[in-house]
Design an enzyme around this catalytic site. Structure first.
Site, PDB file in Angstrom:
ATOM      1  N   ARG A 182      23.296  84.924   9.668  1.00 41.73           N
ATOM      2  CA  ARG A 182      23.112  83.588  10.202  1.00 41.73           C
ATOM      3  C   ARG A 182      24.487  82.986  10.446  1.00 41.73           C
ATOM      4  O   ARG A 182      25.287  82.884   9.521  1.00 41.73           O
ATOM      5  CB  ARG A 182      22.345  82.785   9.153  1.00 41.73           C
ATOM      6  CG  ARG A 182      21.667  81.579   9.661  1.00 41.73           C
ATOM      7  CD  ARG A 182      20.746  81.025   8.608  1.00 41.73           C
ATOM      8  NE  ARG A 182      21.455  80.387   7.506  1.00 41.73           N
ATOM      9  CZ  ARG A 182      20.988  79.341   6.850  1.00 41.73           C
ATOM     10  NH1 ARG A 182      19.819  78.840   7.169  1.00 41.73           N
ATOM     11  NH2 ARG A 182      21.661  78.807   5.870  1.00 41.73           N
ATOM     12  N   ASP A 209      22.833  81.162  -2.026  1.00 44.48           N
ATOM     13  CA  ASP A 209      22.972  82.221  -1.020  1.00 44.48           C
ATOM     14  C   ASP A 209      22.529  83.543  -1.636  1.00 44.48           C
ATOM     15  O   ASP A 209      23.212  84.106  -2.493  1.00 44.48           O
ATOM     16  CB  ASP A 209      24.433  82.291  -0.558  1.00 44.48           C
ATOM     17  CG  ASP A 209      24.588  83.245   0.624  1.00 44.48           C
ATOM     18  OD1 ASP A 209      24.144  84.411   0.521  1.00 44.48           O
ATOM     19  OD2 ASP A 209      25.144  82.818   1.648  1.00 44.48           O
ATOM     20  N   THR A 261      26.124  77.378  13.695  1.00 42.36           N
ATOM     21  CA  THR A 261      24.939  77.103  14.535  1.00 42.36           C
ATOM     22  C   THR A 261      23.635  77.372  13.791  1.00 42.36           C
ATOM     23  O   THR A 261      22.568  76.944  14.237  1.00 42.36           O
ATOM     24  CB  THR A 261      24.948  78.003  15.782  1.00 42.36           C
ATOM     25  OG1 THR A 261      24.824  79.374  15.335  1.00 42.36           O
ATOM     26  CG2 THR A 261      26.234  77.858  16.577  1.00 42.36           C
ATOM     27  N   ASP A 289      24.987  86.640  -1.337  1.00 40.21           N
ATOM     28  CA  ASP A 289      26.162  86.505  -2.208  1.00 40.21           C
ATOM     29  C   ASP A 289      25.785  86.712  -3.675  1.00 40.21           C
ATOM     30  O   ASP A 289      26.526  87.335  -4.436  1.00 40.21           O
ATOM     31  CB  ASP A 289      26.812  85.129  -2.028  1.00 40.21           C
ATOM     32  CG  ASP A 289      27.620  85.045  -0.744  1.00 40.21           C
ATOM     33  OD1 ASP A 289      27.915  86.096  -0.151  1.00 40.21           O
ATOM     34  OD2 ASP A 289      27.938  83.913  -0.321  1.00 40.21           O
TER      35      ASP A 289
END
Ligand code: PRP
Ligand code: URA
Length: 211
Positions: A104, A202, A108, A205
């Site tokens: 991603r 995340d 944006t 991560d």
């Protein structure tokens, strides 16, 4: 029309709460994502077709059920989807694995495809597309588009995530209404950076220790 299922079994809720905590380290995070994925696989595979088979028990000959029809492929959306593969393989060890690489864009929030490698017979398989997070839904929609473009059958695709945002569920259902969606939790909303609240941060991560 596909259905949206929240698999809120107590064991799943308990384990999900463990990995949502910010001090849950990579080792435990990875292990527990596997465990939740295994528990979810039990429900996601609930309607796999069965067929009759004649067998002989130590006592009699009889006709019983065995899995039939379409074989399964697991499709992790890279990277974070990789964390869900082993847990599902515990229950469906003969499944093939296809990979869809999607990240991603941070600014944006649009998905960018960077890798697709699928079993050659995906048009004949039941596909379990896996990714821990369904946030805006952009990555899931793009991954499923990539599968359909390569011959996957829409009614053979199920999408399985750990945490879903209402926005992502809406986007995925509008783009691909025929697909069943399975989540361990439906959270409240996205924040201004496209992260799920309360969420777990995340997922890539946290799984791979890259922060
Ligand atoms: C995360 C996650 C999903 C995506 C969800 O991946 O694993 O693929 O974001 O967001 P969306 O629903 O708004 O598209 P990310 O892009 O961070 O890549 P990674 O798995 O390599 O960390
Ligand atoms: N991707 C993640 O890994 N986490 C989120 O909350 C949203 C997108």
């Amino acid at each position: 029309m596909g259905k949206f299922h929240v698999l809120n079994h107590p064991l799943i809720q308990h384990k999900l709460t463990m990995i949502r905590q910010k001090d849950c380290g990579t080792k435990v995070f990875r292990e527990v994502v596997n465990e939740i994925s295994m528990l979810m696989a039990y429900e996601v595979s609930r309607d796999l077709p069965l067929e009759d088979v004649e067998i002989e028990t130590p006592l009699v000959k009889t006709t019983l059920k065995t899995l039939a029809g379409k074989k399964v492929a697991i499709i992790p959306i890279l990277r974070a989807g990789l964390g869900m593969v082993d847990g599902i393989l515990e229950l469906i060890p003969a499944a093939k694995i296809g990979h869809v690489g999607m990240y991603r864009d941070h600014d944006t929030l649009q998905p960018v495809e960077y890798f697709v490698k699928l079993p050659s017979d995906i048009s004949e398989r039941q596909l379990f597309v896996v990714d821990p997070m369904l946030a805006t839904g952009g990555s899931a929609v793009a991954a499923i588009d990539a599968l359909l473009k390569r011959g996957a059958q829409p009614n053979s695709i199920k999408f399985c995530c750990l945490v879903a945002a209402p926005e992502g569920v809406e986007t995925l259902r509008s783009a691909h209404p025929e697909i069943d969606i399975y989540a361990a939790a439906l959270d409240e909303r996205l924040n201004e950076h496209g992260y799920i609240l309360p969420g777990l941060g995340d997922a890539g991560d946290r799984l791979f220790g890259t922060k």
